[in-house]
Design a protein around this motif. Structure first.
Motif, PDB file in Angstrom:
ATOM      1  N   SER A   1       0.796  -1.228   0.000  1.00  0.00           N
ATOM      2  CA  SER A   1       0.000   0.000   0.000  1.00  0.00           C
ATOM      3  C   SER A   1       0.831   1.281   0.000  1.00  0.00           C
ATOM      4  N   VAL A   2       2.140   1.179   0.198  1.00  0.00           N
ATOM      5  CA  VAL A   2       2.969   2.386   0.293  1.00  0.00           C
ATOM      6  C   VAL A   2       3.217   2.959  -1.092  1.00  0.00           C
ATOM      7  N   GLU A   3       2.836   4.227  -1.271  1.00  0.00           N
ATOM      8  CA  GLU A   3       3.047   4.934  -2.539  1.00  0.00           C
ATOM      9  C   GLU A   3       3.761   6.238  -2.240  1.00  0.00           C
ATOM     10  N   ARG A   4       4.887   6.442  -2.874  1.00  0.00           N
ATOM     11  CA  ARG A   4       5.663   7.668  -2.667  1.00  0.00           C
ATOM     12  C   ARG A   4       5.361   8.644  -3.795  1.00  0.00           C
ATOM     13  N   GLY A   5       5.156   9.904  -3.406  1.00  0.00           N
ATOM     14  CA  GLY A   5       4.842  10.947  -4.375  1.00  0.00           C
ATOM     15  C   GLY A   5       6.003  11.914  -4.509  1.00  0.00           C
ATOM     16  N   PRO A   6       5.749  13.053  -5.121  1.00  0.00           N
ATOM     17  CA  PRO A   6       6.807  14.049  -5.273  1.00  0.00           C
ATOM     18  C   PRO A   6       7.235  14.603  -3.916  1.00  0.00           C
ATOM     19  N   GLY A   7       8.503  14.929  -3.810  1.00  0.00           N
ATOM     20  CA  GLY A   7       9.034  15.457  -2.547  1.00  0.00           C
ATOM     21  C   GLY A   7       9.009  14.390  -1.472  1.00  0.00           C
ATOM     22  N   GLN A   8       8.478  14.749  -0.339  1.00  0.00           N
ATOM     23  CA  GLN A   8       8.421  13.808   0.779  1.00  0.00           C
ATOM     24  C   GLN A   8       7.006  13.306   1.022  1.00  0.00           C
ATOM     25  N   ARG A   9       6.166  13.381   0.015  1.00  0.00           N
ATOM     26  CA  ARG A   9       4.795  12.892   0.159  1.00  0.00           C
ATOM     27  C   ARG A   9       4.762  11.382   0.066  1.00  0.00           C
ATOM     28  N   VAL A  10       3.996  10.797   0.952  1.00  0.00           N
ATOM     29  CA  VAL A  10       3.821   9.349   0.947  1.00  0.00           C
ATOM     30  C   VAL A  10       2.390   9.051   1.366  1.00  0.00           C
ATOM     31  N   SER A  11       1.852   7.995   0.801  1.00  0.00           N
ATOM     32  CA  SER A  11       0.526   7.554   1.215  1.00  0.00           C
ATOM     33  C   SER A  11       0.591   6.056   1.426  1.00  0.00           C
ATOM     34  N   PHE A  12      -0.152   5.581   2.409  1.00  0.00           N
ATOM     35  CA  PHE A  12      -0.170   4.155   2.745  1.00  0.00           C
ATOM     36  C   PHE A  12      -1.481   3.840   3.430  1.00  0.00           C
ATOM     37  N   ALA A  13      -1.755   2.553   3.574  1.00  0.00           N
ATOM     38  CA  ALA A  13      -2.990   2.128   4.230  1.00  0.00           C
ATOM     39  C   ALA A  13      -2.653   1.510   5.579  1.00  0.00           C
ATOM     40  N   VAL A  14      -3.469   1.838   6.579  1.00  0.00           N
ATOM     41  CA  VAL A  14      -3.348   1.246   7.909  1.00  0.00           C
ATOM     42  C   VAL A  14      -4.531   0.311   8.080  1.00  0.00           C
ATOM     43  N   THR A  15      -4.258  -0.920   8.474  1.00  0.00           N
ATOM     44  CA  THR A  15      -5.307  -1.920   8.607  1.00  0.00           C
ATOM     45  C   THR A  15      -5.230  -2.621   9.953  1.00  0.00           C
ATOM     46  N   ASP A  16      -6.366  -3.152  10.371  1.00  0.00           N
ATOM     47  CA  ASP A  16      -6.393  -4.016  11.540  1.00  0.00           C
ATOM     48  C   ASP A  16      -6.859  -5.411  11.130  1.00  0.00           C
ATOM     49  N   GLY A  17      -6.871  -5.673   9.824  1.00  0.00           N
ATOM     50  CA  GLY A  17      -7.276  -6.955   9.286  1.00  0.00           C
ATOM     51  C   GLY A  17      -8.743  -6.993   8.889  1.00  0.00           C
ATOM     52  N   LYS A  18      -9.530  -6.106   9.439  1.00  0.00           N
ATOM     53  CA  LYS A  18     -10.955  -6.069   9.135  1.00  0.00           C
ATOM     54  C   LYS A  18     -11.305  -4.850   8.280  1.00  0.00           C
ATOM     55  N   ASN A  19     -10.771  -3.700   8.643  1.00  0.00           N
ATOM     56  CA  ASN A  19     -11.006  -2.458   7.903  1.00  0.00           C
ATOM     57  C   ASN A  19      -9.675  -1.776   7.615  1.00  0.00           C
ATOM     58  N   THR A  20      -9.716  -0.859   6.650  1.00  0.00           N
ATOM     59  CA  THR A  20      -8.510  -0.147   6.228  1.00  0.00           C
ATOM     60  C   THR A  20      -8.810   1.339   6.119  1.00  0.00           C
ATOM     61  N   VAL A  21      -7.829   2.159   6.516  1.00  0.00           N
ATOM     62  CA  VAL A  21      -7.926   3.612   6.364  1.00  0.00           C
ATOM     63  C   VAL A  21      -6.699   4.066   5.587  1.00  0.00           C
ATOM     64  N   ARG A  22      -6.916   4.871   4.558  1.00  0.00           N
ATOM     65  CA  ARG A  22      -5.831   5.400   3.728  1.00  0.00           C
ATOM     66  C   ARG A  22      -5.247   6.630   4.416  1.00  0.00           C
ATOM     67  N   VAL A  23      -3.908   6.678   4.549  1.00  0.00           N
ATOM     68  CA  VAL A  23      -3.217   7.759   5.244  1.00  0.00           C
ATOM     69  C   VAL A  23      -2.348   8.522   4.265  1.00  0.00           C
ATOM     70  N   GLY A  24      -2.435   9.840   4.300  1.00  0.00           N
ATOM     71  CA  GLY A  24      -1.556  10.713   3.540  1.00  0.00           C
ATOM     72  C   GLY A  24      -0.631  11.432   4.506  1.00  0.00           C
ATOM     73  N   TYR A  25       0.647  11.514   4.167  1.00  0.00           N
ATOM     74  CA  TYR A  25       1.637  12.129   5.055  1.00  0.00           C
ATOM     75  C   TYR A  25       2.679  12.829   4.224  1.00  0.00           C
ATOM     76  N   GLU A  26       3.132  13.989   4.700  1.00  0.00           N
ATOM     77  CA  GLU A  26       4.223  14.696   4.040  1.00  0.00           C
ATOM     78  C   GLU A  26       5.313  14.943   5.065  1.00  0.00           C
ATOM     79  N   GLY A  27       6.464  14.341   4.840  1.00  0.00           N
ATOM     80  CA  GLY A  27       7.592  14.469   5.759  1.00  0.00           C
ATOM     81  C   GLY A  27       8.438  13.213   5.730  1.00  0.00           C
ATOM     82  N   LEU A  28       9.424  13.201   6.596  1.00  0.00           N
ATOM     83  CA  LEU A  28      10.303  12.040   6.676  1.00  0.00           C
ATOM     84  C   LEU A  28       9.662  10.960   7.524  1.00  0.00           C
ATOM     85  N   LEU A  29       9.678   9.743   7.008  1.00  0.00           N
ATOM     86  CA  LEU A  29       9.152   8.606   7.760  1.00  0.00           C
ATOM     87  C   LEU A  29      10.239   8.049   8.666  1.00  0.00           C
TER      88      LEU A  29
END
Length: 150
Positions: free
Chosen positions: A63-91
């Motif tokens: 689910s990890v997708e890196r965008g321009p600059g320090q943008r990254v998006s990924f999905a957080v799951t607990d096995g039942k449901n998933t939420v898409r997270v957008g973040y800009e910065g250093l991981l």
């Protein structure tokens, strides 16, 4: 007033002052309290967009997708449901798919979350308590058991 009545008045006054002080502290902290939720709790509670919170779970594989600059998006799951997270910065250095993560930010609605901080576990035995509790509740995490390839 006798001695017993003065003592009772002093205790009552001190209690009232403590009650008012506690009320003022709670009133001042109302905007800084951040609640922790897992993806399933978000789906069940129907949180309003703009709610500040912590989101925890596992980073979904693939689910990890890196965008321009320090943008990254990924999905957080607990096995039942998933939420898409957008973040800009250093991981964090130990951030990777299949690992526990806690993000803090704003729920945007429709299964989207905008994070302003991301925390990853620091070794194979540590899992943030909130994440571990949520994953145990869903039956997807067992302490001391590693997934293949870790």
């Amino acid at each position: 007033m006798n001695r017993k009545q003065r003592r009772l008045m002093l205790i009552a006054a001190a209690g009232a002052v403590l009650f008012v002080a506690a009320g003022l502290v709670l009133f001042a902290m109302r905007d800084t309290i951040v609640f922790f939720y897992g993806p399933t709790e978000i789906a069940e509670k129907g949180l309003q967009p703009g709610t500040r919170m912590r989101l925890g779970g596992l980073v979904e594989a693939g689910s990890v997708e890196r965008g321009p600059g320090q943008r990254v998006s990924f999905a957080v799951t607990d096995g039942k449901n998933t939420v898409r997270v957008g973040y800009e910065g250093l991981l964090p250095d130990l951030f990777r798919e299949g690992q526990g993560v806690v993000t803090e930010g704003v729920f945007e609605g429709a299964g989207r979350f905008r994070a302003d901080s991301v925390l990853a576990k620091h070794d194979e035995t540590y899992m943030p308590r909130e994440v571990a509790d949520a994953l145990k509740k869903q039956g997807h995490w067992q302490p001391g058991v590693q997934k293949p390839g870790q």
